[in-house]
Design an enzyme around this catalytic site. Structure first.
Site, PDB file in Angstrom:
ATOM      1  CG  ASP A  90      -9.256  26.828   3.191  1.00  0.00           C
ATOM      2  OD1 ASP A  90      -8.482  27.811   3.219  1.00  0.00           O
ATOM      3  OD2 ASP A  90     -10.388  26.859   3.716  1.00  0.00           O
ATOM      4  CD  GLU A 153     -11.769  32.435   4.317  1.00  0.00           C
ATOM      5  OE1 GLU A 153     -12.385  33.513   4.515  1.00  0.00           O
ATOM      6  OE2 GLU A 153     -12.185  31.563   3.518  1.00  0.00           O
TER       7      GLU A 153
END
Length: 466
Positions: A90, A153
């Site tokens: 991400d 994250e």
């Protein structure tokens, strides 16, 4: 041990490395809660990145295991002990100020430009290529290795919560999501949430709205305010403020009054001093004007108390640890509405020696004369692996052998997945002389750094599995 020229092996596979990385960089894997589904709990982009990575690994013949909808892993080696390498797919929102399409990677000036190139798709793909090289060379690994990839994250770490509820915890390992020579200390992470309800918006001079920030862990690049204000010199004075601080911005009249936008510079929330906080600089300008009390209180908080205060001292929460260094404070999210009130999030990275509860109580005491409530988010405690631990020593030796540079321990304010392991660290992929563009416009990774990091990762995995 085998004698292998790791960098030469990487350079043989440079085109393959770029191809693997580019297919990931083209995916806009930004969290989008408004598009979340059961199959894609943080939006379609992160899920697409995960699916593509796992498909790539299967195409390359790796043994894989999926932990849908959050994470996946690649498995190599044999043995009782497990080494973990944890990256993420991400990325933070692109934001403004890009000279190229953030999700159409380009190479120029020996750099790869794209969102995620350095945080964290580039380093994760480097670790993936390291495993490819070890497999191609038929290197025997005396421990098991799991390359684990997550999808959340940059926000809540829900991907790793889910993963470790269903998977074995590695005893040692690293996250390729920071800088060399090593990050064996990570500060704790907590946010203060400062709010108030607006009960006074009757004055003709008032702040109507104020908005800044994309994520609490990013320095807000820009801020926009709408004000109702009787002042014939507002345009001239705003231009003077911009020139004084060498900033960009605009001011224009609209049907609500004046709309002001100030553009600063984004940076990672763990290093707020490296950015220019558009929110606090705009509030610092507006606080000099006569508004209603609610507007004044908000502008005093953001434009005075929190402005250019990177160590938390204005909230009486500053603290320095001998090894881990100082607490840092980032004013990440700033919202005001004359009908609803104030909502400000200050993200803190704190070392050992001060607790989140102490931080909250000190901030509440400091702000007690202003009409705000101060609450605390969930938090992560500080994490530290001693410098003399065999894991740290091995990784420092690998770094020194590949660079010839001094190898020493370091602590950062940023949080990486390395802290999830009992003995986990962050390890590259940026070098001491690299330009850090994480969370900034025009993010890039230097090709030389990418190749060198891949070689270091291959050698590190090799040595950790002896």
């Amino acid at each position: 041990m085998m004698t292998i020229n790791w960098l030469e092996e990487v350079e043989k596979r440079k085109d393959e490395l770029f191809a693997d990385l580019f297919r990931q960089l083209k995916i806009a894997s930004v969290r989008e809660d408004d598009k979340a589904t059961k199959e894609a709990p943080v939006g379609p982009g992160p899920r697409q990145a995960l699916d593509d990575f796992m498909s790539m690994a299967k195409e390359d013949g790796f043994k894989t295991k999926s932990f849908e909808p959050w994470a996946g892993r690649i498995e190599m080696g044999e043995g009782d002990e497990l080494v973990g390498i944890i990256g993420h797919l991400d990325v933070v929102p692109a934001g403004s100020g890009w000279e190229t399409d953030p999700f159409d990677p380009v190479i120029k000036n020996d750099r790869i430009y794209a969102r995620g190139s350095s945080d964290d798709k580039g380093p994760t793909i480097a670790a993936y290529m390291a495993l490819k090289i070890l497999r191609d060379l038929d290197v025997e690994l005396n421990k098991r290795v799991h390359l684990i990839v997550g999808t959340d994250e940059e926000s809540g770490w829900q991907c790793m919560d889910y993963y470790f509820e269903h998977a074995e915890m590695p005893s040692i390992g690293f996250s390729p999501d920071a800088v060399f020579p090593i990050i064996n200390g990570e500060k704790g992470n907590v946010s203060l949430i400062i709010t108030s309800k607006n009960t006074d918006n009757s004055d003709s001079n008032r702040l109507v709205t104020f908005d800044a920030g994309l994520r609490e862990n990013m320095v807000p690049e820009s801020a926009t305010a709408v004000v109702q204000l009787q002042n014939d010199h507002l345009e001239e004075e705003f231009e003077k403020h911009l020139n004084q601080h060498k900033l960009d911005g605009t001011i224009e009249a609209n049907d609500q009054g004046w709309k002001l936008t100030l553009v600063g510079k984004s940076a990672h929330g763990s290093t707020p001093e490296q950015g220019v906080n558009g929110a606090t600089y705009l509030a610092n300008f507006l606080k000099e004007y006569s508004f209603d009390k609610a507007s004044r209180d908000f502008l005093q908080l953001v434009g005075d108390v929190l402005h250019d205060n990177f160590d938390g001292s204005s909230l009486n929460i500053d603290h320095v640890h001998d090894v881990m260094g100082p607490l840092s404070a980032n004013v990440g999210l700033v919202n005001y509405n004359d009908q609803e009130g104030t909502n400000v999030t200050v993200n803190l990275r704190f070392p050992e020696g001060i607790t989140p509860q102490e931080i909250l109580e000190r901030a509440q005491e400091t702000l007690k004369d202003l009409p705000f409530e101060v609450a605390m988010s969930d938090f992560k405690e500080p994490h530290y692996v001693p410098a003399d631990d065999p894991l740290v020593q091995t990784l420092l030796d690998v770094y020194h052998d590949h660079t010839g540079l001094p190898a020493h321990e370091m602590t950062i304010g940023g949080g990486t997945f390395g802290r999830l392991l009992p003995k986990g660290v962050a390890y590259g992929a940026l070098f001491p002389d690299s330009i850090d563009t994480m969370h900034q416009a025009n993010e890039f990774i230097a090709i030389e750094d990418l190749l060198k990091a891949t070689a270091i990762y291959a050698d590190a995995i090799y040595r950790l599995t002896r």
